[in-house]
Structures are given as structure tokens and as C-alpha cells.
Design a protein around this motif. Sequence first.
Motif, PDB file in Angstrom:
ATOM      1  N   ALA A 254       0.833  -1.210   0.000  1.00 55.72           N
ATOM      2  CA  ALA A 254       0.000   0.000   0.000  1.00 55.72           C
ATOM      3  C   ALA A 254       0.863   1.254   0.000  1.00 55.72           C
ATOM      4  CB  ALA A 254      -0.926  -0.005   1.209  1.00 55.72           C
ATOM      5  N   SER A 255       2.023   1.204   0.671  1.00 58.84           N
ATOM      6  CA  SER A 255       2.920   2.359   0.699  1.00 58.84           C
ATOM      7  C   SER A 255       3.504   2.666  -0.670  1.00 58.84           C
ATOM      8  CB  SER A 255       4.059   2.114   1.701  1.00 58.84           C
ATOM      9  OG  SER A 255       4.948   1.098   1.232  1.00 58.84           O
ATOM     10  N   GLN A 256       3.431   1.689  -1.603  1.00 57.55           N
ATOM     11  CA  GLN A 256       3.939   1.871  -2.967  1.00 57.55           C
ATOM     12  C   GLN A 256       2.809   2.084  -3.970  1.00 57.55           C
ATOM     13  OE1 GLN A 256       7.458  -0.861  -3.869  1.00 57.55           O
ATOM     14  NE2 GLN A 256       6.529  -1.946  -2.132  1.00 57.55           N
ATOM     15  N   GLY A 257       1.598   2.280  -3.450  1.00 59.64           N
ATOM     16  CA  GLY A 257       0.462   2.549  -4.323  1.00 59.64           C
ATOM     17  C   GLY A 257      -0.269   1.315  -4.802  1.00 59.64           C
ATOM     18  N   ILE A 258       0.121   0.134  -4.319  1.00 60.01           N
ATOM     19  CA  ILE A 258      -0.548  -1.108  -4.711  1.00 60.01           C
ATOM     20  C   ILE A 258      -1.552  -1.481  -3.633  1.00 60.01           C
ATOM     21  CG2 ILE A 258      -0.278  -3.557  -5.235  1.00 60.01           C
ATOM     22  CD1 ILE A 258       0.847  -1.749  -7.386  1.00 60.01           C
ATOM     23  N   LYS A 259      -2.817  -1.350  -3.975  1.00 60.99           N
ATOM     24  CA  LYS A 259      -3.888  -1.677  -3.029  1.00 60.99           C
ATOM     25  C   LYS A 259      -4.651  -2.903  -3.521  1.00 60.99           C
ATOM     26  CE  LYS A 259      -4.245   3.119  -1.495  1.00 60.99           C
ATOM     27  NZ  LYS A 259      -5.146   4.280  -1.271  1.00 60.99           N
ATOM     28  N   GLY A 260      -5.724  -3.209  -2.858  1.00 60.99           N
ATOM     29  CA  GLY A 260      -6.516  -4.364  -3.238  1.00 60.99           C
ATOM     30  C   GLY A 260      -7.561  -4.661  -2.188  1.00 60.99           C
ATOM     31  N   PRO A 261      -8.324  -5.727  -2.362  1.00 60.83           N
ATOM     32  CA  PRO A 261      -9.331  -6.077  -1.361  1.00 60.83           C
ATOM     33  C   PRO A 261      -8.668  -6.400  -0.026  1.00 60.83           C
ATOM     34  CG  PRO A 261      -8.982  -7.898  -2.893  1.00 60.83           C
ATOM     35  CD  PRO A 261      -8.239  -6.719  -3.447  1.00 60.83           C
ATOM     36  N   ALA A 262      -9.317  -6.049   1.067  1.00 57.51           N
ATOM     37  CA  ALA A 262      -8.747  -6.229   2.400  1.00 57.51           C
ATOM     38  C   ALA A 262      -8.563  -7.705   2.718  1.00 57.51           C
ATOM     39  CB  ALA A 262      -9.642  -5.567   3.441  1.00 57.51           C
ATOM     40  N   TYR A 263      -7.496  -8.003   3.430  1.00 57.10           N
ATOM     41  CA  TYR A 263      -7.218  -9.376   3.860  1.00 57.10           C
ATOM     42  C   TYR A 263      -8.170  -9.767   4.988  1.00 57.10           C
ATOM     43  CZ  TYR A 263      -4.899 -13.243   6.263  1.00 57.10           C
ATOM     44  OH  TYR A 263      -4.627 -14.449   6.865  1.00 57.10           O
ATOM     45  N   THR A 264      -8.750 -10.953   4.872  1.00 55.78           N
ATOM     46  CA  THR A 264      -9.600 -11.513   5.924  1.00 55.78           C
ATOM     47  C   THR A 264      -8.854 -12.652   6.598  1.00 55.78           C
ATOM     48  OG1 THR A 264     -11.600 -10.975   4.659  1.00 55.78           O
ATOM     49  CG2 THR A 264     -11.819 -12.594   6.428  1.00 55.78           C
ATOM     50  N   PHE A 265      -8.869 -12.688   7.910  1.00 56.49           N
ATOM     51  CA  PHE A 265      -8.127 -13.670   8.693  1.00 56.49           C
ATOM     52  C   PHE A 265      -8.311 -15.089   8.162  1.00 56.49           C
ATOM     53  CE2 PHE A 265      -7.783 -16.400  12.573  1.00 56.49           C
ATOM     54  CZ  PHE A 265      -6.430 -16.196  12.822  1.00 56.49           C
ATOM     55  N   ILE A 266      -7.213 -15.732   7.883  1.00 53.85           N
ATOM     56  CA  ILE A 266      -7.089 -17.109   7.391  1.00 53.85           C
ATOM     57  C   ILE A 266      -7.587 -17.258   5.953  1.00 53.85           C
ATOM     58  CG2 ILE A 266      -7.780 -19.523   7.650  1.00 53.85           C
ATOM     59  CD1 ILE A 266      -7.820 -19.163  10.627  1.00 53.85           C
ATOM     60  N   HIS A 267      -8.800 -16.823   5.670  1.00 52.69           N
ATOM     61  CA  HIS A 267      -9.409 -17.085   4.368  1.00 52.69           C
ATOM     62  C   HIS A 267      -8.936 -16.137   3.264  1.00 52.69           C
ATOM     63  CE1 HIS A 267     -12.157 -20.073   6.002  1.00 52.69           C
ATOM     64  NE2 HIS A 267     -12.408 -19.241   7.002  1.00 52.69           N
ATOM     65  N   GLY A 268      -8.323 -15.010   3.645  1.00 53.22           N
ATOM     66  CA  GLY A 268      -7.923 -14.055   2.618  1.00 53.22           C
ATOM     67  C   GLY A 268      -9.132 -13.525   1.895  1.00 53.22           C
ATOM     68  N   ASN A 269      -9.131 -13.643   0.561  1.00 53.48           N
ATOM     69  CA  ASN A 269     -10.269 -13.191  -0.250  1.00 53.48           C
ATOM     70  C   ASN A 269     -11.039 -14.357  -0.877  1.00 53.48           C
ATOM     71  OD1 ASN A 269      -7.933 -10.770  -1.266  1.00 53.48           O
ATOM     72  ND2 ASN A 269      -9.648 -10.322   0.091  1.00 53.48           N
ATOM     73  N   MET A 270     -10.750 -15.573  -0.420  1.00 57.01           N
ATOM     74  CA  MET A 270     -11.308 -16.746  -1.094  1.00 57.01           C
ATOM     75  C   MET A 270     -12.823 -16.833  -0.958  1.00 57.01           C
ATOM     76  SD  MET A 270      -8.337 -19.612  -0.598  1.00 57.01           S
ATOM     77  CE  MET A 270      -9.068 -20.645  -1.855  1.00 57.01           C
ATOM     78  N   LYS A 271     -13.369 -16.500   0.212  1.00 54.48           N
ATOM     79  CA  LYS A 271     -14.826 -16.512   0.365  1.00 54.48           C
ATOM     80  C   LYS A 271     -15.461 -15.488  -0.559  1.00 54.48           C
ATOM     81  CE  LYS A 271     -15.470 -18.261   5.076  1.00 54.48           C
ATOM     82  NZ  LYS A 271     -16.013 -17.946   6.430  1.00 54.48           N
ATOM     83  N   GLN A 272     -14.842 -14.315  -0.642  1.00 52.36           N
ATOM     84  CA  GLN A 272     -15.348 -13.252  -1.506  1.00 52.36           C
ATOM     85  C   GLN A 272     -15.295 -13.679  -2.967  1.00 52.36           C
ATOM     86  OE1 GLN A 272     -13.154  -9.632  -0.959  1.00 52.36           O
ATOM     87  NE2 GLN A 272     -14.504  -8.402  -2.271  1.00 52.36           N
ATOM     88  N   MET A 273     -14.195 -14.312  -3.369  1.00 53.92           N
ATOM     89  CA  MET A 273     -14.044 -14.783  -4.746  1.00 53.92           C
ATOM     90  C   MET A 273     -15.114 -15.817  -5.079  1.00 53.92           C
ATOM     91  SD  MET A 273      -9.885 -15.079  -4.598  1.00 53.92           S
ATOM     92  CE  MET A 273      -9.640 -15.903  -6.172  1.00 53.92           C
ATOM     93  N   LYS A 274     -15.296 -16.773  -4.176  1.00 53.39           N
ATOM     94  CA  LYS A 274     -16.284 -17.828  -4.412  1.00 53.39           C
ATOM     95  C   LYS A 274     -17.688 -17.248  -4.511  1.00 53.39           C
ATOM     96  CE  LYS A 274     -17.892 -22.262  -2.606  1.00 53.39           C
ATOM     97  NZ  LYS A 274     -17.754 -23.273  -1.521  1.00 53.39           N
ATOM     98  N   GLN A 275     -18.005 -16.296  -3.629  1.00 57.47           N
ATOM     99  CA  GLN A 275     -19.333 -15.690  -3.645  1.00 57.47           C
ATOM    100  C   GLN A 275     -19.588 -14.939  -4.943  1.00 57.47           C
ATOM    101  OE1 GLN A 275     -19.939 -12.756  -0.590  1.00 57.47           O
ATOM    102  NE2 GLN A 275     -22.158 -12.717  -0.840  1.00 57.47           N
ATOM    103  N   MET A 276     -18.588 -14.179  -5.408  1.00 53.30           N
ATOM    104  CA  MET A 276     -18.754 -13.413  -6.642  1.00 53.30           C
ATOM    105  C   MET A 276     -18.864 -14.333  -7.852  1.00 53.30           C
ATOM    106  SD  MET A 276     -16.105 -10.278  -5.824  1.00 53.30           S
ATOM    107  CE  MET A 276     -16.483  -9.299  -7.284  1.00 53.30           C
ATOM    108  N   GLN A 277     -18.119 -15.425  -7.838  1.00 55.51           N
ATOM    109  CA  GLN A 277     -18.227 -16.385  -8.941  1.00 55.51           C
ATOM    110  C   GLN A 277     -19.602 -17.031  -8.964  1.00 55.51           C
ATOM    111  OE1 GLN A 277     -14.646 -18.738  -8.087  1.00 55.51           O
ATOM    112  NE2 GLN A 277     -13.870 -18.189 -10.098  1.00 55.51           N
ATOM    113  N   SER A 278     -20.104 -17.396  -7.796  1.00 50.31           N
ATOM    114  CA  SER A 278     -21.436 -18.016  -7.719  1.00 50.31           C
ATOM    115  C   SER A 278     -22.507 -17.067  -8.225  1.00 50.31           C
ATOM    116  CB  SER A 278     -21.738 -18.442  -6.276  1.00 50.31           C
ATOM    117  OG  SER A 278     -20.823 -19.413  -5.829  1.00 50.31           O
ATOM    118  N   GLN A 279     -22.420 -15.793  -7.833  1.00 49.30           N
ATOM    119  CA  GLN A 279     -23.394 -14.804  -8.287  1.00 49.30           C
ATOM    120  C   GLN A 279     -23.318 -14.601  -9.785  1.00 49.30           C
ATOM    121  OE1 GLN A 279     -22.374 -11.389  -5.900  1.00 49.30           O
ATOM    122  NE2 GLN A 279     -23.590 -12.069  -4.128  1.00 49.30           N
ATOM    123  N   SER A 280     -22.093 -14.559 -10.309  1.00 48.29           N
ATOM    124  CA  SER A 280     -21.916 -14.355 -11.742  1.00 48.29           C
ATOM    125  C   SER A 280     -22.489 -15.520 -12.543  1.00 48.29           C
ATOM    126  CB  SER A 280     -20.427 -14.185 -12.069  1.00 48.29           C
ATOM    127  OG  SER A 280     -20.211 -14.161 -13.464  1.00 48.29           O
TER     128      SER A 280
END
Length: 525
Positions: free
Chosen positions: A43-69
Motif C-alpha cells: 500500500a505504501s507503494q500505491g498497490i492496493k486491493g481487497p482487504a485481507y480476511t483472517f485465514i481465508h484471505g479473499n477466497m470466500k469473496q471470490m467464491k461468492q462473486m463467482q457463484s453470483q456471476s
Amino acid sequence: MSDLGSLVPTLIVTPICVYLLFMLFKFLNVVLWNPIRIQKLMASQGIKGPAYTFIHGNMKQMKQMQSQSMATPLGLSHHILPWVEPHYCSWINSFGKNFLFWFGPEATLYVSEGELVKEILNNKEKSYPKRDLALHVKKLIGNSVAALFEGEQWTKMRKLANHAFRGETLRNLTPEIIASTEMMLQRWKNHKGCEIEVHEEFKLLTSEVISRSAFGSSYEEGKDIFHKLQEVTNIATRPPSLFFWFNGISKMLGADGVNDSERLVQEIRSSILEIIRKRENKVMTGEAESYGRDFLGLLLQSCHDVVDDESKRTTVDDVIDECKGMYFAGQETTTNLLSWAVMLLAIHPEWQEEARKEVQNMFGNQTPSSDGISKLKIMSMIINETLRLYPPALAVIIRKINRKVILGNLTLPPNLNIYLPIVKFHHDPEIWGEDVHQFKPERFSQGIPQATNNNPTAFFPFGIGPRTCVGSNFAVTEAKVALTMILQRYSFKLSPAYVHSPVQVLILRPQHGVQIILEPLMQSA
């Protein structure tokens, strides 16, 4: 004495407590402190992204968005990126071409900025080694060329694989591809004017081709291997559990199918070893003069060659790993290439007819030859456009940074993965124009360099550079032969039952198969 007795439990418990504290510290470092550190650094170098979630990272979010799509019908659109990777599309819109996301506690840098991709792929200082494969996949293909990235073992096996798939060898294998395709077309005679699901048909075809041309055995002998490979593939694509990043715990608890995959891989090894022993016995008894000119024969010859340096000798385990890699990669890639090509030709009858005219001008109703196959220009254009729209792998590969490196203006920390999205470049309107999502084989009428303006990151369905998929020419040749023989005998259209639903299961495949309706041509009736 009683005091000494009371100390014994304490002496035992203390090391256990120390060990448990160490494991807890290690666990928290992996799933909490290290992700926070990397996220702040990027983030200090201008590279951001979805917030990290404890243990799961973004995997639950990815799965949910894929299912919706995927709950929304895609229609016959080739604009597949928002469908198969909606999370990446969303994050590109929110954070730009380069962003940080999380596979569990593993930090991954998504890079779709062309200049940075070129720098990574050049890899002149070997700063971007291949990421360790998932445990199941590693067991699936072992130390084959597909699993390795560099080092003496990779150099040795890559050289051997290049020899196995050179032009002369491919010409010798063409009759085997033809024979296997004829077997498939014999089955199709029962489906004239009826619906047929070609994805499963092509899976049988590619299985037969690999068995016949690479191993000299029939599909009947190899089908048990294919069945077990599919089971391991299914395990490898399961959603990971909490223990995914701790292989020792996964094995102990049987999590993520680790024990099942190990059992299956051992059974696969035994089956391949049996094929090897049969070949060796024929040579030893004088029934055969050589180990053969196919892929297995070349591997076995290398295994038995006299070498000055024993470290350069090909071992039986090397042979088995290469066979597993060939079975897995060879079947999946060509099966899906053929499935998508037939789907595209079914909904674009004008291109189906153009390809048929070229085939008839080249071969008439005669069996295709290897020389003629190599001269099919329209067929090559169609295959390239198919690979552009539906690349076998959505990511070229995931690299792993093991030490601090400089990429452009970025300083990247160790233990960072890099994700290079093939499909993003193949569907980039800045590269291909506003008609990027349309099926237009004429893009490739003057060849790949002209189509891409000599941009190496515009089109690389089989990877790029010295680590391009070693079997890519084999896969394309097989697809050309099969399509040629189909076009000689049938015209075809999509069945109303077809549902367009690309899905990534290690590679990009049609989730519900490809249903077409066959109409025999007059001369082949």
C-alpha cells in the motif's frame, strides 16, 4: 524422592508447551502478522486491493462473486472474463491494472500492466521462479517438465521432451491420431441427425491418442490411469480447508483429500510402471529391437543409455513423472481446444464452410496427411482465434518470489506470488480493438506476429519463451487432424440444449459440455 517425582511431569510438559507455543507463533505469523506486513508495504507503494480476511484471505469473496456471476445466464457471448473471473474484473475497476489479493494467507500480486509482464517473463536474473504446485497437483505430475521451472532436472527433461515432440516425431504420430479419430467417427455414425455431446467424445479421443501415440498402448490399457487422474484432479479443485497451507496437518487429519490423492497417485504409478515393464521385457526377450519411437520409447532409451555422469541419467521415476504429466496435460488441453472450436464453428457456419472448403481442396475425401495438415491456413486461423477467446489456462502461471526484487518502480517482498492473466490480455480491447469479444479468425490471416503487432504479451495460450508448453504443437496438430476429419464428413450446428457456461477447473472447460446436431455430408453418407 517425592520432589523428584513431582518434577518429572513438569519436565515432560515444559517441552510440549514450548513446542505448542512455537507452533502457535508460526501459525499467527503465517495467517496474521505476515499478511498485515505485506499489505502495508505494498500500500505504501500505491498497490492496493481487497482487504485481507483472517485465514481465508479473499477466497470466500471470490467464491461468492463467482457463484453470483454464474447464476446469471451468459448467453452465447465470448466476453467470458466477467463470468469466469468476476472478482478480478471488479478489483481491476477498483484498484487498477495491478493489485494485491489473497489466496488464504498467501499474498498474490495481480499484474496486467504490459511492461511489467514483459519484465517478469524475461526473468533474466531468475527472480521469478515457478510457484510450488499444490500438494495434490505436485503428486499428480511429479517432477515432470510441467512441474519444474529451472535447474539441471528441468534442462534434462525439457531437452528430452523437445526431442519427443519435434516435427519429425509429430509426422510419425499423425497416423495414430488419424486412427483414433476414425474410431470416434465410427461411433458418431449412430448419431446422424441427432444430438451428440462432443466434450465427452473428445475426452475419449484424446485419451486414445495419448495412449496410442505416446505410450503405444490402447485406451483400454490406459483408461484406469485416466480415471484415477480425473479423481485426483477433482480433489485438487476442491475448496481448500483451514489446513490447506499446513501440509503436515492436512496429511495427519486427512484434510483436503491428501490421503485419497496419495493413494490414487500410488495406484497411477503402479499402472504406468506396469506399461514400462512390458516394454522393457519385450526388448530383453528380443521380441522388440528397441523401446520404440514414441514418447515412452524415447524416455526409456534415455533411461538405459550409458552416461558418464550418473546425475544426468533418466531414472524410472523420471519416466513415470513425465508419463503422468503427459497424460494429464495432453488430454485436458486438446479436449477443451476441440470442444471450444466446434462450439465456435457451430455458431459461425460461414467459418465452418470456409474451413470445409480448405479441407476439401487439400484432401478431398482422402485421409489427411501430415504435410497437408501443416498447410491448412484457415484451420490455423480458427484454432488461434479459439485459443485467444478460450485459452486453456486463464493464468499463464503463478510465479513465487523467494527474495526481495525490484519490478519497475516496485519493491516486492519475499513470499509474494505473482499472477499473470492470459485471458485478460487475450480479451484486452486496447490490444485487439473494440471487436475483441467477437470470433474473427481473420485477425490471424497474416500470422501471430502481425495479429499482435509483435507484442509477446498479447497472445500466449501455451505460455511464453523457453518454458512454453512442450506439447503445444502436438495439441494443435491433434486438433487440426480431428477437425479436418469431422469437416470431411459432417456439418453441424448447436443443439438447443447447449448452455454456454465456461468454467475454470484447473483449465477452462465447458461446464455442461457441448451439444451439437450432426448432419452427414452427401459424399460421406
